[in-house]
Design an enzyme around this catalytic site. Structure first.
Site, mmCIF file in Angstrom:
data_model
loop_
_atom_site.group_PDB
_atom_site.id
_atom_site.type_symbol
_atom_site.label_atom_id
_atom_site.label_comp_id
_atom_site.label_asym_id
_atom_site.label_seq_id
_atom_site.Cartn_x
_atom_site.Cartn_y
_atom_site.Cartn_z
ATOM 1 N N GLN A 22 0.902 -1.501 0.108
ATOM 2 C CA GLN A 22 -0.180 0.054 0.544
ATOM 3 C C GLN A 22 1.052 1.298 0.226
ATOM 4 O O GLN A 22 0.364 2.252 -0.041
ATOM 5 C CB GLN A 22 -0.997 -0.032 1.299
ATOM 6 C CG GLN A 22 -1.927 -1.271 0.977
ATOM 7 C CD GLN A 22 -3.287 -1.385 1.942
ATOM 8 O OE1 GLN A 22 -2.760 -1.603 2.722
ATOM 9 N NE2 GLN A 22 -4.375 0.039 2.137
ATOM 10 N N HIS A 116 1.305 -10.103 4.481
ATOM 11 C CA HIS A 116 -0.675 -8.874 4.710
ATOM 12 C C HIS A 116 -0.863 -8.373 3.281
ATOM 13 O O HIS A 116 -0.641 -7.479 2.087
ATOM 14 C CB HIS A 116 0.199 -7.124 4.588
ATOM 15 C CG HIS A 116 -0.925 -6.124 4.992
ATOM 16 N ND1 HIS A 116 -0.677 -5.517 6.182
ATOM 17 C CD2 HIS A 116 -1.647 -5.576 4.610
ATOM 18 C CE1 HIS A 116 -1.794 -5.029 6.544
ATOM 19 N NE2 HIS A 116 -2.100 -5.083 5.767
ATOM 20 N N ASN A 160 -1.662 -11.013 8.130
ATOM 21 C CA ASN A 160 -2.556 -10.120 8.484
ATOM 22 C C ASN A 160 -4.022 -10.469 7.401
ATOM 23 O O ASN A 160 -3.602 -10.997 6.660
ATOM 24 C CB ASN A 160 -1.489 -8.520 7.571
ATOM 25 C CG ASN A 160 -3.055 -7.573 7.323
ATOM 26 O OD1 ASN A 160 -3.529 -7.432 8.793
ATOM 27 N ND2 ASN A 160 -4.238 -7.213 7.008
ATOM 28 N N GLU A 161 -4.810 -10.059 8.996
ATOM 29 C CA GLU A 161 -6.984 -10.771 8.510
ATOM 30 C C GLU A 161 -6.816 -11.704 7.531
ATOM 31 O O GLU A 161 -6.939 -11.544 6.683
ATOM 32 C CB GLU A 161 -6.910 -9.812 7.692
ATOM 33 C CG GLU A 161 -6.724 -8.223 8.408
ATOM 34 C CD GLU A 161 -8.077 -7.157 8.305
ATOM 35 O OE1 GLU A 161 -8.686 -6.865 7.155
ATOM 36 O OE2 GLU A 161 -7.986 -6.060 8.965
HETATM 37 C C1 BGC Z 1 -6.269 -3.891 6.201
HETATM 38 C C2 BGC Z 1 -5.668 -2.769 5.070
HETATM 39 C C3 BGC Z 1 -6.730 -2.204 5.091
HETATM 40 C C4 BGC Z 1 -7.468 -1.831 6.005
HETATM 41 C C5 BGC Z 1 -9.062 -0.187 5.651
HETATM 42 C C6 BGC Z 1 -7.682 -3.651 6.986
HETATM 43 O O1 BGC Z 1 -8.415 -5.005 6.678
HETATM 44 O O2 BGC Z 1 -5.685 -5.058 6.957
HETATM 45 O O3 BGC Z 1 -4.227 -3.102 4.836
HETATM 46 O O4 BGC Z 1 -6.316 -1.014 3.914
HETATM 47 O O5 BGC Z 1 -8.456 -3.115 6.550
HETATM 48 O O6 BGC Z 1 -10.158 -0.431 4.655
#
Ligand code: BGC
Length: 401
Positions: A22, A116, A160-161
């Protein structure tokens, strides 16, 4: 860990987060770059140079440190470190190790994410998380970046997530759509991906612990803060299990749990109930809901037990910086209340340090710092100074509006 209602505990981290794709720019070897640039891409905008943080990372950290923040979460880009299968770039590993050393020099506690959302394109082309050697590949990558961790990282987030990553797989396969926040909720996760991510996390986390004793390892889960209306109990419980609790259950052996929350999802007897037409929404279309993060850390504690929690993301996409301060005030108050009630929260990392590439779009601005898309000049917003003051004093902000 008790705290008075108006102060965070001693040693509490207050910082900001980014992810490599990002902010770095020109992430040519990644599957996201390929997705953005392929003919007929569903993504309206490309990442391009992003914030050019691949070259300007010192400036980013200088700014965060000068504002008073004491932690910075960033990620390693797997596609840069392993541009071809089994071929690791010593230069890129040193690049990320230098980031860790510099963060420490500037008084920023580095929180390192290994994965990520993006993958090397070769990994995705070979079958992604469903390939028979996917776990070996991820484990080998995590081993290769040992020098980055050894440069002084104390907290590693493996993935991440994973819960959003598994949903993205459903979407990319054309098997479901991501609602714009207007009330549709999330499509079901792609099960094989979810299973593979959980196995990759469990294995890699154990290996990391063995290789780096004393380093706290966990993963970061996205929370939808599911609430139910009368009659929606069962649906809400099922949705929560499918999208959150299943992943949280895989955190139970971890040293830390990363918590990420932005808004809530309300479920009634017939399913998702969209926010009222007059409800305030962010640039993402999500309902403006500051207490999300406090609810998410409480939920985490209820599922995983007494494992330290780190808020690895929370923030708001808005063009109005006053609204960012108001939102974050409510968020930090909800967090302080959860800490008072006994949840062991170790820090708060705001999403995001910079206005950055929001996975296909540039218009949602989550940053504490604005970035000029042409000159890459960074301009801290008032919210950045405001959050820096909270980091310096440890004081929970008083109500703004
Ligand atoms: C993610 C980020 C994203 C943010 C806002 C999260 O889901 O880890 O990469 O930019 O939320 O949408």
């Amino acid at each position: 860990m008790a705290t008075s209602a108006d102060t965070f505990p001693a040693g509490f981290l207050v910082g900001a987060s980014t992810s490599a794709h990002q902010v770095e720019g020109n992430n040519l070897g990644s599957d996201w770059w390929a997705l953005e640039n392929r003919e007929g891409t569903p993504l309206p905008e490309r990442s391009g140079d992003a914030c050019d943080s691949l070259h300007r990372w010192r400036e980013d950290m200088d700014l965060l440190a000068s504002l008073g923040l004491n932690a910075y979460r960033f990620s390693i880009e797997w596609a840069r470190v392993e541009p071809a299968p089994g071929q690791f770039s010593a230069a890129m590993i040193e690049h990320y190790a230098a980031m860790v050393r510099y963060a420490l020099e500037r008084g920023l506690q580095p929180v390192l994410t290994l994965h990520h959302f993006t993958h090397p394109l070769w990994f995705t082309r070979a079958g992604g998380w469903e390939a028979p050697d996917a776990l070996d590949r991820f484990s080998a990558y995590a081993a290769a970046v040992a020098p980055v961790i050894d440069a002084g990282v104390r907290t590693v987030i493996t993935i991440n997530e994973p819960n959003i990553l598994a949903v993205m797989q459903t979407v990319l396969r054309g098997e479901g759509e991501l609602a714009t926040g207007l009330g549709g909720g999330l499509p079901d996760p792609h099960r094989p991906t979810a299973e593979a991510l959980a196995a990759a996390h469990t294995r890699t986390a154990a290996e990391l612990r063995q290789r780096h004793p004393g380093v706290a390892v966990g993963w970061s889960i996205a929370h939808q803060c599911v609430q139910h209306l009368p009659g929606g109990e069962q649906r809400a419980a099922a949705y929560r299990h499918r999208h959150e609790d299943w992943y949280l259950e895989h955190s139970r052996g971890d040293d830390v749990v990363g918590v990420q929350a932005y808004t809530r999802t309300v479920i009634g007897p017939d399913g998702i109930v969209p926010p009222a037409p007059q409800a305030e929404r962010t640039q993402m279309g999500w309902e403006y809901y500051p207490p999300a993060v406090g609810e998410a850390v409480r939920r985490t504690r209820a599922v995983v037990g007494d494992i330290p929690v780190l808020v690895t993301e929370n923030g708001i996409a808005t063009a109005e910086d006053d609204q960012r301060i108001a939102y974050t005030t409510g968020a930090l108050q909800s967090l302080a209340a959860a800490i008072t009630d006994g949840v062991d929260v170790r820090g708060y990392l705001h999403w995001s340090a910079l206005d950055n590439y929001e996975w296909g779009r540039w218009d949602p601005t989550f940053g504490l710092i604005a970035v000029d898309r042409h000159t890459f000049a960074r301009t801290p917003k008032p919210s950045a100074t405001w959050l820096g003051e909270i980091a310096r004093t440890g004081r929970v902000p008083a109500e703004q509006r």
